[in-house]
Design a protein around this motif. Structure first.
Motif, PDB file in Angstrom:
ATOM      1  N   GLN A 345      18.365  -0.412  -8.175  1.00 29.18           N
ATOM      2  CA  GLN A 345      18.606   0.815  -7.196  1.00 29.18           C
ATOM      3  C   GLN A 345      17.321   0.938  -6.333  1.00 29.18           C
ATOM      4  N   VAL A 346      17.544   1.160  -5.130  1.00 34.01           N
ATOM      5  CA  VAL A 346      16.310   1.502  -4.353  1.00 34.01           C
ATOM      6  C   VAL A 346      16.805   2.612  -3.408  1.00 34.01           C
ATOM      7  N   SER A 347      16.057   3.234  -2.668  1.00 34.14           N
ATOM      8  CA  SER A 347      16.052   4.389  -1.795  1.00 34.14           C
ATOM      9  C   SER A 347      16.044   3.817  -0.389  1.00 34.14           C
ATOM     10  N   ARG A 348      16.369   4.363   0.605  1.00 32.53           N
ATOM     11  CA  ARG A 348      16.271   4.109   1.882  1.00 32.53           C
ATOM     12  C   ARG A 348      14.924   3.966   2.630  1.00 32.53           C
ATOM     13  N   GLN A 349      14.103   5.106   1.869  1.00 31.64           N
ATOM     14  CA  GLN A 349      12.689   5.269   2.201  1.00 31.64           C
ATOM     15  C   GLN A 349      11.976   4.088   1.672  1.00 31.64           C
ATOM     16  N   CYS A 448      14.437 -14.209   9.315  1.00 32.13           N
ATOM     17  CA  CYS A 448      15.111 -12.968   9.631  1.00 32.13           C
ATOM     18  C   CYS A 448      15.953 -12.426   8.351  1.00 32.13           C
ATOM     19  N   SER A 449      16.554 -13.335   7.375  1.00 31.50           N
ATOM     20  CA  SER A 449      17.087 -12.975   6.425  1.00 31.50           C
ATOM     21  C   SER A 449      16.094 -13.038   5.087  1.00 31.50           C
ATOM     22  N   GLY A 450      14.959 -13.458   5.359  1.00 33.69           N
ATOM     23  CA  GLY A 450      14.041 -13.495   4.194  1.00 33.69           C
ATOM     24  C   GLY A 450      13.486 -12.087   4.280  1.00 33.69           C
ATOM     25  N   PHE A 451      13.227 -11.574   5.634  1.00 32.02           N
ATOM     26  CA  PHE A 451      12.509 -10.239   5.941  1.00 32.02           C
ATOM     27  C   PHE A 451      13.631  -9.203   5.327  1.00 32.02           C
ATOM     28  N   VAL A 452      14.756  -9.357   5.679  1.00 30.60           N
ATOM     29  CA  VAL A 452      15.794  -8.381   5.133  1.00 30.60           C
ATOM     30  C   VAL A 452      15.871  -8.394   3.710  1.00 30.60           C
ATOM     31  N   SER A 453      15.848  -9.537   2.973  1.00 31.85           N
ATOM     32  CA  SER A 453      15.848  -9.776   1.515  1.00 31.85           C
ATOM     33  C   SER A 453      14.480  -9.034   0.873  1.00 31.85           C
ATOM     34  N   TYR A 454      13.404  -9.283   1.606  1.00 30.06           N
ATOM     35  CA  TYR A 454      12.291  -8.553   1.265  1.00 30.06           C
ATOM     36  C   TYR A 454      12.205  -7.271   1.218  1.00 30.06           C
ATOM     37  N   ALA A 455      12.676  -6.519   2.446  1.00 23.29           N
ATOM     38  CA  ALA A 455      12.677  -5.127   2.594  1.00 23.29           C
ATOM     39  C   ALA A 455      13.873  -4.592   1.835  1.00 23.29           C
ATOM     40  N   TRP A 456      14.990  -5.163   1.734  1.00 24.98           N
ATOM     41  CA  TRP A 456      16.003  -4.644   0.648  1.00 24.98           C
ATOM     42  C   TRP A 456      15.700  -4.620  -0.851  1.00 24.98           C
ATOM     43  N   GLN A 457      14.743  -5.709  -1.153  1.00 26.86           N
ATOM     44  CA  GLN A 457      14.309  -5.651  -2.603  1.00 26.86           C
ATOM     45  C   GLN A 457      15.354  -6.442  -3.302  1.00 26.86           C
ATOM     46  N   THR A 458      15.917  -7.511  -2.859  1.00 25.97           N
ATOM     47  CA  THR A 458      17.179  -8.106  -3.588  1.00 25.97           C
ATOM     48  C   THR A 458      16.638  -8.955  -4.687  1.00 25.97           C
ATOM     49  N   GLY A 459      15.334  -9.275  -4.731  1.00 26.16           N
ATOM     50  CA  GLY A 459      14.953 -10.042  -5.719  1.00 26.16           C
ATOM     51  C   GLY A 459      14.989 -11.433  -5.954  1.00 26.16           C
ATOM     52  N   ALA A 460      15.650 -11.954  -4.459  1.00 21.16           N
ATOM     53  CA  ALA A 460      16.116 -13.324  -4.037  1.00 21.16           C
ATOM     54  C   ALA A 460      16.397 -13.375  -2.556  1.00 21.16           C
ATOM     55  N   TYR A 461      16.432 -14.651  -2.118  1.00 21.75           N
ATOM     56  CA  TYR A 461      16.517 -14.954  -0.614  1.00 21.75           C
ATOM     57  C   TYR A 461      18.197 -15.162  -0.247  1.00 21.75           C
ATOM     58  N   TYR A 462      18.683 -14.181   0.494  1.00 23.63           N
ATOM     59  CA  TYR A 462      19.832 -14.272   0.984  1.00 23.63           C
ATOM     60  C   TYR A 462      19.971 -14.716   2.335  1.00 23.63           C
ATOM     61  N   THR A 463      20.580 -15.664   2.883  1.00 22.70           N
ATOM     62  CA  THR A 463      21.018 -15.902   4.081  1.00 22.70           C
ATOM     63  C   THR A 463      21.822 -14.810   4.788  1.00 22.70           C
ATOM     64  N   PRO A 540      27.677  -3.965  11.035  1.00 19.91           N
ATOM     65  CA  PRO A 540      26.709  -3.208  10.306  1.00 19.91           C
ATOM     66  C   PRO A 540      27.095  -3.115   8.865  1.00 19.91           C
ATOM     67  N   LEU A 541      25.903  -3.389   8.000  1.00 15.30           N
ATOM     68  CA  LEU A 541      25.975  -3.517   6.709  1.00 15.30           C
ATOM     69  C   LEU A 541      25.383  -2.635   5.878  1.00 15.30           C
ATOM     70  N   SER A 542      25.657  -2.046   4.650  1.00 15.04           N
ATOM     71  CA  SER A 542      24.546  -1.205   3.848  1.00 15.04           C
ATOM     72  C   SER A 542      24.442  -1.706   2.430  1.00 15.04           C
ATOM     73  N   ARG A 543      23.200  -1.851   1.950  1.00 12.13           N
ATOM     74  CA  ARG A 543      22.848  -2.202   0.768  1.00 12.13           C
ATOM     75  C   ARG A 543      23.827  -1.620  -0.363  1.00 12.13           C
ATOM     76  N   LEU A 544      23.976  -2.250  -1.434  1.00 14.16           N
ATOM     77  CA  LEU A 544      24.556  -1.637  -2.591  1.00 14.16           C
ATOM     78  C   LEU A 544      23.594  -1.081  -3.423  1.00 14.16           C
ATOM     79  N   ASN A 545      24.013  -0.020  -4.114  1.00 14.30           N
ATOM     80  CA  ASN A 545      23.266   0.664  -5.185  1.00 14.30           C
ATOM     81  C   ASN A 545      22.025   1.135  -4.511  1.00 14.30           C
ATOM     82  N   LEU A 546      22.222   2.112  -3.434  1.00 15.31           N
ATOM     83  CA  LEU A 546      21.322   2.966  -2.885  1.00 15.31           C
ATOM     84  C   LEU A 546      21.006   4.120  -3.525  1.00 15.31           C
TER      85      LEU A 546
END
Length: 548
Positions: A345-349, A448-463, A540-546
């Motif tokens: 779980q993470v926040s938008r902030q 591009c997706s490596g940056f989003v994976s980093y910012a979204w804190q997914t814990g893994a790289y997603y294309t 547009p997509l929103s991350r799960l578990n916000l």
């Protein structure tokens, strides 16, 4: 040079050096995709923003001018011939053009403007001080010899080029069109008022059964009426976007209409249609394998044309054919199964905080990160697969801001990136290709997706093909997007939304993204209208578990 891959090769029937000798376009014309003379550049690389022509415009004598951002040229085509005008190599990312009696006025993404003759001679050049973070600039015609660059907020900066050098617009109808201002009277009705009665009718109204997102006058004449473009949307049963062109008579009454085909919006093209000086309205189409087609549009009586939604069938085919490459990119970063572990779980902030840290990070470009013996700065797969992003060329032993682009690049933290630099890894690589063999392990950075994976804190790289997975994200409507959400084009590119605002031409979104664009070469801030993102096939997509 980055690697380029083309789908086919077909010769034009005739190539001649004189533009004035070419015949005007009256019928369909196929142009080969490629890097040769008379060819149009198109680059489609998995998990990277597709690149191709950025816009088209009417040329002299019923010809069409195509702004080819891949081959860095203007291709002027007629019925049986084509002429090329090479652009200056230091004009970064050409995005808009106008035809004048002196040649072609071309704007770059950073606000540089150049006037080139038909013989490819630079007649004049100026830097406007345009802010690239405020959106891709577009020309606004104020008079026959006065132009500005406009951003998404409506702010304009003057183009300071002597009027004697500029000449006059090839098509005066472009100037007459600027005297019309459209106002949305209600979501399905726009009224355009003419501020200069000498240029034609006083008022026109455009109605639609769908919500009008944008309405613009493209061309006008006191004798022959006008050509108007609209973008329209529906929300149910699913969000769809439509682009419609409308002809009016000399009194401003809409008479005929045509819908722009979905195959017209390929890659990064902003305007795939134009009215030629002979009155023919044409569109670029990317439906044929290995070809770009210049196709005259067929108009029907207003209210009778079959609505055609903008779809992205070509991108779906690309995704299907490149699944293995996308999976390889994930496997190289240690990602085995999407959604195997539930997202924390993470926040938008916290998402925005991580994104800004990557955007604002300052680091030193030491010699060990700039070049390496035995590793040419060359993208020529598979022999040479490292190429330094061009924006870093002038930063040897200097401080750099923002994490550089590296295809297939991912880091879970800034500390990982810093450690890579300390370990002597090369900074960035924009060498890309159609298989994961182009990923150079001796470089560091984020794609591009490596940056989003980093910012979204997914814990893994997603294309970009895995980010829409139901265990990673959920789809949201455009009117419900919030900061920290992403706009994703599966198989191609993804951007992180930072903020949303209303501009004179509708809503626009400020994003943070990592891109190979020359002006970025890594993480940067840019702005796009909601209309163009929809046209280009972003979802547009929103991350799960916000944690709201």
């Amino acid at each position: 040079m980055r690697a380029r891959f083309y789908c086919g090769f077909v010769l034009l029937t005739t190539l001649i050096s004189s533009i004035t000798a070419q015949a005007q376009i009256t019928g369909s014309l196929d142009l080969p995709i490629g890097s040769g003379v008379g060819q149009v550049g198109v680059e489609r690389i998995p998990n990277e923003e597709c690149r191709g022509p950025t816009t088209i415009a009417s040329g002299p004598d019923g010809q069409l001018a195509i702004l080819d951002s891949v081959n860095h040229k203007i291709l002027v085509v007629g019925e049986k011939a084509a002429t090329e005008i090479q652009l200056p190599s230091d004009l970064l990312e050409p995005v808009d053009l106008l035809s004048t009696t002196s040649g072609y006025l071309v704007a770059g993404a950073l606000g540089d403007v150049v006037l080139v003759s038909n013989a490819a001679k630079v007649i004049a050049r100026t830097s406007t001080g345009y802010d690239p973070e405020s959106g891709t600039p577009r020309f606004v015609v104020l008079s026959d010899s006065r132009f500005t660059l406009e951003n998404l907020t409506g702010k304009q900066v003057p183009v300071d080029i002597d009027s004697n050098r500029l000449g006059k617009l090839t098509d005066p109808g472009l100037l007459a069109a600027t005297s019309f201002n459209f106002k949305m009277e209600k979501p399905t009705l726009a009224v355009g008022n003419n501020t200069q009665s000498s240029t034609g009718f006083k008022q026109t109204s455009i109605a639609s059964q769908r919500r009008l997102v944008d309405v613009r006058m493209l061309w006008a004449s006191a004798m022959d009426g006008a050509l108007i473009a609209t973008q329209e949307t529906v929300k149910a049963p699913e969000e769809q976007s439509f682009v419609r062109l409308i002809n009016t008579d000399a009194q401003g009454t809409p008479t005929t209409e045509a819908y722009v085909a979905p195959d017209a919006y390929a890659c990064n093209i902003r305007r795939p249609f134009a009215r030629l000086t002979n009155g023919v309205v044409v569109s670029l189409l990317f439906a044929k394998d290995g070809l770009v087609t210049v196709e005259p549009m067929e108009f029907s009586k207003v209210g009778t044309a079959e609505p055609v939604a903008i779809a992205r069938s070509s991108d779906v085919q690309l995704i299907a054919s490149q699944t293995d490459t996308l999976k390889q990119l994930e496997q190289l970063n240690g990602t085995s199964t999407v959604g195997l572990v539930a997202l924390q779980q993470v926040s938008r902030q916290s998402i925005l905080k991580k994104a800004l840290e990557a955007l604002e990070l300052k680091w030193m470009m030491h010699t060990r990160n700039y070049s390496r013996d035995g590793v040419p700065n060359l993208c020529n797969p598979t022999a040479n697969i490292w190429h330094r992003p061009s924006r870093l060329d002038a930063f040897l032993e200097k401080e750099v801001t923002a994490i550089p682009y590296r295809w297939g690049g991912y880091a879970s933290s800034l500390e990982t990136f810093r450690k890579h630099l300390d370990d002597g890894k090369l900074a960035g690589s924009d060498c890309t290709c159609r298989n994961a063999d182009c990923v150079y392990s001796g470089a560091t950075g984020l794609d591009c997706s490596g940056f989003v994976s980093y910012a979204w804190q997914t814990g893994a790289y997603y294309t970009t093909s895995s980010l829409p997975n139901a265990k990673v994200s959920t789809a949201v409507r455009w009117d419900a997007v919030q900061p920290g959400d992403i706009v994703n084009k599966a198989g191609s590119h993804v951007r992180l939304l930072e903020s949303t605002a209303n501009g004179p031409n509708g809503r626009f979104h400020v994003v943070i993204e990592s891109t190979t664009k020359t002006s970025c070469g890594g993480v940067c801030r840019r702005s796009y209208t909601e209309a163009e993102l929809m046209r280009d096939g972003y979802k547009p997509l929103s991350r799960l578990n916000l944690n709201l």
